[in-house]
Design a protein around this motif. Structure first.
Motif, PDB file in Angstrom:
ATOM      1  N   PHE A 232       0.868  -1.175   0.000  1.00 31.92           N
ATOM      2  CA  PHE A 232       0.000   0.000   0.000  1.00 31.92           C
ATOM      3  C   PHE A 232       0.904   1.223   0.000  1.00 31.92           C
ATOM      4  CE2 PHE A 232      -2.204   3.425   2.273  1.00 31.92           C
ATOM      5  CZ  PHE A 232      -3.358   3.539   1.501  1.00 31.92           C
ATOM      6  N   MET A 233       0.807   2.033  -1.027  1.00 33.16           N
ATOM      7  CA  MET A 233       1.683   3.201  -1.162  1.00 33.16           C
ATOM      8  C   MET A 233       3.152   2.807  -0.950  1.00 33.16           C
ATOM      9  SD  MET A 233      -0.455   6.269   0.683  1.00 33.16           S
ATOM     10  CE  MET A 233      -2.008   6.870   0.046  1.00 33.16           C
ATOM     11  N   ASN A 234       3.560   1.706  -1.578  1.00 37.95           N
ATOM     12  CA  ASN A 234       4.929   1.181  -1.536  1.00 37.95           C
ATOM     13  C   ASN A 234       5.334   0.621  -0.181  1.00 37.95           C
ATOM     14  OD1 ASN A 234       5.507   1.872  -4.279  1.00 37.95           O
ATOM     15  ND2 ASN A 234       5.828   4.000  -3.645  1.00 37.95           N
ATOM     16  N   THR A 235       4.391   0.496   0.750  1.00 34.07           N
ATOM     17  CA  THR A 235       4.672  -0.141   2.033  1.00 34.07           C
ATOM     18  C   THR A 235       4.229  -1.593   1.962  1.00 34.07           C
ATOM     19  OG1 THR A 235       4.402   1.908   3.284  1.00 34.07           O
ATOM     20  CG2 THR A 235       4.147  -0.152   4.498  1.00 34.07           C
ATOM     21  N   PRO A 236       5.133  -2.563   2.117  1.00 34.55           N
ATOM     22  CA  PRO A 236       4.754  -3.969   2.014  1.00 34.55           C
ATOM     23  C   PRO A 236       3.717  -4.358   3.073  1.00 34.55           C
ATOM     24  CG  PRO A 236       7.137  -3.726   1.903  1.00 34.55           C
ATOM     25  CD  PRO A 236       6.588  -2.387   2.316  1.00 34.55           C
ATOM     26  N   VAL A 237       2.728  -5.139   2.661  1.00 34.59           N
ATOM     27  CA  VAL A 237       1.683  -5.635   3.563  1.00 34.59           C
ATOM     28  C   VAL A 237       1.493  -7.124   3.289  1.00 34.59           C
ATOM     29  CG1 VAL A 237      -0.694  -5.397   4.373  1.00 34.59           C
ATOM     30  CG2 VAL A 237       0.533  -3.379   3.501  1.00 34.59           C
ATOM     31  N   VAL A 238       1.650  -7.955   4.310  1.00 32.91           N
ATOM     32  CA  VAL A 238       1.475  -9.401   4.171  1.00 32.91           C
ATOM     33  C   VAL A 238       0.034  -9.749   4.516  1.00 32.91           C
ATOM     34  CG1 VAL A 238       2.224 -11.680   4.957  1.00 32.91           C
ATOM     35  CG2 VAL A 238       3.881  -9.806   4.780  1.00 32.91           C
ATOM     36  N   LEU A 239      -0.650 -10.451   3.618  1.00 32.60           N
ATOM     37  CA  LEU A 239      -2.072 -10.766   3.804  1.00 32.60           C
ATOM     38  C   LEU A 239      -2.325 -12.170   4.352  1.00 32.60           C
ATOM     39  CD1 LEU A 239      -3.676  -9.148   0.631  1.00 32.60           C
ATOM     40  CD2 LEU A 239      -3.400  -8.175   2.921  1.00 32.60           C
ATOM     41  N   GLY A 240      -1.272 -12.957   4.585  1.00 35.10           N
ATOM     42  CA  GLY A 240      -1.488 -14.290   5.137  1.00 35.10           C
ATOM     43  C   GLY A 240      -0.752 -15.337   4.334  1.00 35.10           C
ATOM     44  N   ASP A 241      -1.248 -16.579   4.375  1.00 32.73           N
ATOM     45  CA  ASP A 241      -0.566 -17.668   3.689  1.00 32.73           C
ATOM     46  C   ASP A 241      -1.540 -18.808   3.409  1.00 32.73           C
ATOM     47  OD1 ASP A 241      -0.475 -19.683   6.030  1.00 32.73           O
ATOM     48  OD2 ASP A 241       0.588 -17.980   6.899  1.00 32.73           O
ATOM     49  N   VAL A 242      -1.102 -19.726   2.551  1.00 31.19           N
ATOM     50  CA  VAL A 242      -1.857 -20.941   2.241  1.00 31.19           C
ATOM     51  C   VAL A 242      -0.954 -22.153   2.424  1.00 31.19           C
ATOM     52  CG1 VAL A 242      -3.491 -19.860   0.657  1.00 31.19           C
ATOM     53  CG2 VAL A 242      -1.320 -20.724  -0.225  1.00 31.19           C
ATOM     54  N   ARG A 243      -1.559 -23.272   2.766  1.00 29.31           N
ATOM     55  CA  ARG A 243      -0.862 -24.547   2.922  1.00 29.31           C
ATOM     56  C   ARG A 243      -1.896 -25.649   2.796  1.00 29.31           C
ATOM     57  NH1 ARG A 243       1.137 -23.316   8.815  1.00 29.31           N
ATOM     58  NH2 ARG A 243       0.644 -21.197   8.129  1.00 29.31           N
TER      59      ARG A 243
END
Length: 516
Positions: A137-148
């Motif tokens: 978001f506006m070049n700020t990294p945001v992690v939304l989760g993961d899958v497995r």
């Protein structure tokens, strides 16, 4: 009947948490976690688990039989999930003619405002986690989760860690919280998107299953207490209005009526005002004598009182209750106008209560319910833990869930028409602002979502006394005290307990370092 391959639940629900650990969302035969915190005290995430079924449906679309397809049957499933957060470019909730951050509505131009890491895939059994870690978001990294995947090759989706901030980051006086819903320059890690599966069967045949959807929402702080109107109730009612599902000629007391009454009773544990009407020997404590309420030969007089205090959802527009005294209007929950009007039930729910009052229902209190096929149970249980109103703007999802065009089939979203992130786009940004604002309103004595965001609780150590659930929280954002932005994950979780006096719900696992 033709065979179809389908992912269930059609709509899965994951929830934020601060821990790397997770627990599975509600499923048949899966017990709730013993503790919702890990050994370090961090709040576990709720994961959504998806399965593939070979399904047989009758000409009306009713599920007749289903067989799970997993690793034990020799199948290999390739799962693909696409999570995104579109909040930063969404229409302003309080003024839908404008967009947050002056977005244009063109994804190419609004790219900096949409957190979209693209799809992630995993295959087979025990696949290791793959993160949604390339969105920003506006070049700020945001992690939304993961899958497995699990040992059977079923998909597990975990959401984010509940990280919300502004760009530039806080503390930053130029980027304050701007109300309960629309804060420009802010992001959070809520998300949603499609879930796809390509199945290679044991005989080598390759099939594609009907697409599902996953929604990542805030935590449920009273997971064993359901909203009076759940997201399942709403989705069911939309399907009935579209003619893809039909109401039974006679509702079942245990399936269609008792749950509504029980939910009303259970509000006594998360709202002190409700305790005054739905506990002890008060008339609103329907659980005092279920047998009397479940006899169609002697329709209970309480039913007429209930109908008089509710809004008649079978009429359009939905009128105010017939009861002239506004203080007796029920439920004591806001509708979507943030005024003295109360939340209406769905048309289907209200119709069931009308038939209850008329004695036109099946009194099946002591009858074993018919078996529910697993795909249907997965669909139901996932959505029953969610709020079906009021969407102001909502918890897991917003008003988009009331639009029939959102669905391709009952309890299944239209993946061809919806973009990843579309379901949560209209919710509060950041979500903690709404969680702070939507507390019990002592004037006009109306609540928002106490079944998930409690108003008042009984601490486990002193269960006879009510305390504010959010005690110790100074506001949505405060640089010197504990605020909702930092303190949400430290608040207590309402759990069921059995005592010598009977069943109660008490606040547990509150962080002991929280101010009282």
């Amino acid at each position: 009947m033709a065979t179809t391959f389908e992912i269930h639940p059609g709509i899965g629900i994951a929830r934020l948490g601060t821990s790397d650990q997770f627990f599975l969302g509600p499923e048949p035969g899966v017990a709730a976690p013993e503790k919702y915190r890990d050994n370090a005290g961090a709040l576990k995430r709720q994961a959504a688990r998806f399965r593939v079924f070979s399904c047989e449906r009758d000409p009306d679309g009713k599920l007749v039989s289903a067989t799970e397809i997993d690793a034990s049957s020799g199948a290999e499933i390739t799962w693909t999930v696409h999570l995104a957060n579109r909040k930063g470019a969404a229409p302003v909730f309080v003024n839908p003619t404008a967009r947050r951050n002056n977005a244009t509505g063109d994804d190419a131009l609004d790219q900096q405002l949409i957190i979209d890491p693209g799809p992630r895939s995993c295959r087979g059994a025990n696949a290791q986690p793959v993160q949604f870690d390339t969105g920003a978001f506006m070049n700020t990294p945001v992690v939304l989760g993961d899958v497995r995947t699990d040992e059977a090759g079923r998909l597990i989706v975990c959401g984010g860690k509940g990280i919300s901030d502004s760009v530039p980051a806080q503390p930053n006086p130029s980027r304050p919280i701007q109300g309960f819903a629309d804060s420009n320059g802010w992001y959070d890690d809520i998300s949603d998107g499609p879930v796809k599966a390509v199945v290679k069967l044991a005989n080598g045949q390759e099939v594609t299953a009907a697409t599902a959807w996953v929604i990542v929402g805030p935590p449920d702080f009273a997971p064993e207490i359901h909203n009076l109107v759940t997201l399942y109730d709403l989705a069911f009612d939309v399907a009935v209005s579209e003619g893809t599902l039909t109401l039974p000629a006679q509702p079942s007391f245990t399936r269609d009526i008792q749950p509504i009454l029980q939910r009303a009773v259970n509000y006594q544990w998360v709202n002190s005002f409700s305790s005054g009407g739905h506990s002890g020997d008060r008339p609103g404590n329907f659980a005092m004598d279920w047998a009397a309420l479940a006899d169609p030969d002697n329709p209970p007089t309480e039913a007429q009182t209930v109908l008089r205090r509710l809004r008649d959802a079978t009429k359009n527009p939905v009128p105010n209750p017939a009861e002239p005294n506004k203080r007796r209007w029920m439920p004591r929950l806001h509708d979507e106008n943030n005024d003295e009007r109360v939340l209406p039930l769905t048309r289907s729910q209200y119709t069931a209560l009308q038939q209850w009052a008329a004695g036109n229902f099946i009194g099946d209190l002591d009858i074993e319910p018919p078996a529910e096929l697993l795909p249907d149970a997965l669909d139901r249980m996932a959505l029953q833990g969610c709020s079906g109103g009021a969407f102001f703007p909502g918890i897991e999802a917003g008003r988009i869930m009331k639009d029939p065009r959102t669905y391709s089939a009952p309890f299944r979203l239209d993946a061809d028409a919806l973009k990843p992130g579309a379901i949560t786009a209209g919710n509060a940004l950041p979500w903690q602002a709404d969680f702070d604002a939507c507390e019990w309103d002592p004037q006009p004595f109306i609540a928002w979502w106490p079944a998930q965001r409690p108003d008042h609780v009984r601490p486990e150590g002193s269960p006879t006394l009510f305390r504010d659930w959010d005690r110790g929280i100074s506001g949505v954002m405060n640089d010197t005290d504990v605020d909702m932005m930092d303190g949400w994950s430290r608040l207590g979780i309402v759990r069921r307990r059995t005592t010598a006096a009977g069943e109660i719900f008490v606040e547990t696992e509150r962080d002991p370092t929280m101010p009282e």
